[in-house]
Design an enzyme around this catalytic site. Structure first.
Site, PDB file in Angstrom:
ATOM      1  N   GLU A   1       1.736  -0.539  -4.997  1.00 37.08           N
ATOM      2  CA  GLU A   1       0.693   0.450  -5.269  1.00 37.08           C
ATOM      3  C   GLU A   1       1.395   1.802  -5.217  1.00 37.08           C
ATOM      4  O   GLU A   1       1.590   2.389  -4.150  1.00 37.08           O
ATOM      5  CB  GLU A   1      -0.431   0.427  -4.215  1.00 37.08           C
ATOM      6  CG  GLU A   1      -1.602   1.306  -4.651  1.00 37.08           C
ATOM      7  CD  GLU A   1      -2.190   2.210  -3.588  1.00 37.08           C
ATOM      8  OE1 GLU A   1      -3.267   2.765  -3.818  1.00 37.08           O
ATOM      9  OE2 GLU A   1      -1.588   2.385  -2.510  1.00 37.08           O
TER      10      GLU A   1
ATOM     11  N   ASP B   1       0.828  -1.199   0.000  1.00 35.08           N
ATOM     12  CA  ASP B   1       0.000   0.000   0.000  1.00 35.08           C
ATOM     13  C   ASP B   1       0.875   1.266   0.000  1.00 35.08           C
ATOM     14  O   ASP B   1       1.853   1.343   0.754  1.00 35.08           O
ATOM     15  CB  ASP B   1      -0.867  -0.033   1.275  1.00 35.08           C
ATOM     16  CG  ASP B   1      -1.973   0.988   1.279  1.00 35.08           C
ATOM     17  OD1 ASP B   1      -2.850   0.912   0.405  1.00 35.08           O
ATOM     18  OD2 ASP B   1      -1.961   1.874   2.169  1.00 35.08           O
TER      19      ASP B   1
END
Ligand code: GLC
Length: 535
Positions: A261, A197
């Site tokens: 990401e 993330d």
């Protein structure tokens, strides 16, 4: 060849996939019981968004304990059973890792709040003195509002996202050690990889007083320079090299993967995350954000393949996830793609056009060499829920943006399984944490299974033929079939998408093997993709 280079990876959003215990939130037992759907679809791997202990201030992307399962989703034992079932079915399992920030309920942050300025406890996060009564700098949060929150003793802490998501201090070796240990914890439980993330955010240049910009969107850097001071700093790459070295000690080197990401452009800059000794894949967000335009898509495909090829990595293709408006709605409105959600008071997408283009976009994406991501419900052609009541919104973006951004709830609605069951089969009790729109009924898999031309059957056929024709590992070569057409040979398969109003003739000697809409003869209508082979 490593499994992930051409894999189709399916994103499960745990709170909205399948609810086993009937509380209206999806859970791990629900996912385990529905893995056969993914086998039927024909994907290679599953990525699950966070299911760790969390107060759910940002739907689980605010982690309070990285080594435990939130009771909302079940137990560690449920996780082990799910992992075992995935292995049994031949599905790889990727979990989410959230290293940029924790929850403010994390034990470390609680200790930091209780400790004094300058303490070792505070040094795990980014605490600073303000400038008079003002925050240390004027950075804004991705979700809106300032990126700093003040604590009672006067210091401020940094949060690039919600105030309940304090950013870690990655200059601190203790933080680095802790995350290596978290990686070990899940690798020891047999996971096949991690989706990382906010991978472009871990390191910040806080002393950059000159920068005056917004913190959201894709961080654009010159290929030779660094990104804005909170994004895409060169020093993040040392962290990923250390993680890669650890992963390579598990099984055959290259088997366990890291997926970035990273909202970073241009493609050569993003490709730095997937150099040989770093991560394996990075989401291609430029592709996701591209307008429905052949020239722009051709440019992005060309540049992505070139940039990733230069570092020996596969390119990924992604159209949808839990942060963006669903494809079948995004492509049903004109204008720029929406990151901020759609509400009842916004222009409503055309559902017929949106679905038609989403199906064409899916067939184009699934023909491209590399690895493709499918977000739960995309294989059913689900549109965004665009008429959710504002009072039901849970995404922190809604409040933090002062109600200017609707947020991401509309793409997170629990998905349907059976047309005539309570909550369309999502939960045994009919409970659902967000209401499902009535159109869900006709899009449930039990209404699409075995129905010729349904979106679910289209995806199944595409995944089967993609494998059979080796599309994921093929060489791509563009062909010129006209200005409003995107045409490319991938190995021996010719994929053609018609964006124009004129019908397009398929070159002679070719036979259509799959089409996103019914086609007559060899002419391709507007907003249709076909795959063809030589006869
Ligand atoms: C990522 C996640 C998003 C989350 C944010 C903060 O962008 O995909 O859902 O809100 O990070 O963790």
């Amino acid at each position: 060849m490593h499994w992930w280079r051409d894999a189709v990876i399916y994103q499960v959003y745990p709170r909205s996939f399948a609810d086993h215990d009937g509380d209206g939130y999806g859970d791990l037992a629900g996912i385990a019981a529905r893995l056969d759907h993914l086998v039927e679809l024909g994907v290679d791997a599953v990525w699950m968004s966070p299911f760790y202990t969390s107060p759910q201030a940002d739907a689980g992307y605010d982690v309070a304990d990285y080594r435990a399962v939130d009771p909302l989703f079940g137990t560690l034992d449920d996780f082990d059973k799910l992992a075992a079932r995935a292995r049994e079915l031949g599905l790889k399992l990727i979990v989410d890792l959230v290293p940029n920030h924790s929850s403010d309920r994390h034990a470390w942050f609680q200790a930091a709040l209780a400790a004094a300025p300058g303490s070792t406890e505070r040094a795990r996060y980014v605490f600073r003195d303000g400038v008079g009564d003002a925050p240390p700098n004027d950075w804004t949060s991705v979700f809106g509002g300032p990126a700093w929150t003040r604590v009672p003793d006067g210091q401020w802490y940094l949060h690039l996202f919600d105030t309940h998501q304090p950013d870690f201090n990655w200059d601190n070796p203790e933080v680095r050690e802790e995350f290596l240990d978290v990686l070990r914890f899940w690798l020891d439980r047999g996971v096949d990889g991690f989706r990382v993330d906010v991978a472009h955010g871990l390191v910040k240049r806080l002393d950059d007083a000159t920068w005056r910009g917004q913190s959201e969107g894709i961080a654009k850097a010159d290929p030779s320079g660094e990104g804005p001071p909170m994004w895409d700093q060169d020093a993040v790459h040392d962290i990923y090299r250390s993680w890669r070295a650890l992963l390579d000690t598990y099984g055959t080197p290259g088997d366990k993967i890291l997926v970035a990401e990273a909202w970073v452009a241009p493609p050569p800059r993003l490709a730095r995350y997937v150099r040989g000794d770093e991560m394996h894949q990075a989401f291609n967000f430029e592709y996701l954000l591209a307008p429905w335009e052949p020239d722009e898509l051709r440019r992005i495909i060309t540049e992505s393949l070139a940039a990733n090829g230069a570092v020996g990595a596969p390119t990924t293709w992604v159209l949808s996830n839990h942060d963006v408006v669903r494809t079948a709605s995004r492509l049903g409105v004109s204008g720029p793609p929406m990151l901020g959600g759609i509400g009842a008071d916004d222009p409503q997408p055309d559902p017929v056009l949106g679905l038609r283009r989403a199906r064409a976009a899916a067939l184009l994406m699934l023909a491209l060499p590399g690895s493709a991501y499918v977000y739960q419900g995309e294989e059913l052609g689900l549109p965004e829920h665009t008429t959710l009541l504002d009072t039901l919104r849970q995404d922190p973006t809604w409040e933090r943006s002062g109600h200017t951004s609707k947020g991401r709830d509309g793409c997170r609605v629990p998905i349907p399984w059976r047309a005539d069951a309570p909550a369309y089969g999502f939960s045994p009790t009919g409970a659902s944490w967000l209401p499902q729109p009535p159109i869900w009924a006709q899009l449930a898999p039990d209404r699409q299974r075995g129905v010729e031309g349904s979106t679910f059957e289209l995806f199944k056929a595409a995944l089967r033929l993609r494998r059979e024709f080796g599309l994921g590992s093929g060489e791509l070569r563009f062909l010129d079939l006209g200005p409003r057409v995107l045409a490319a040979e991938v190995g021996e398969t010719l994929v053609v998408t018609n964006f124009g109003v004129e019908r397009v003739e398929l070159p002679a000697g070719r036979r259509i093997v799959l089409a996103s809409e019914p086609v007559e003869g060899d002419t391709i209508p507007t907003d249709v993709t076909v795959w063809s082979r030589t006869t």
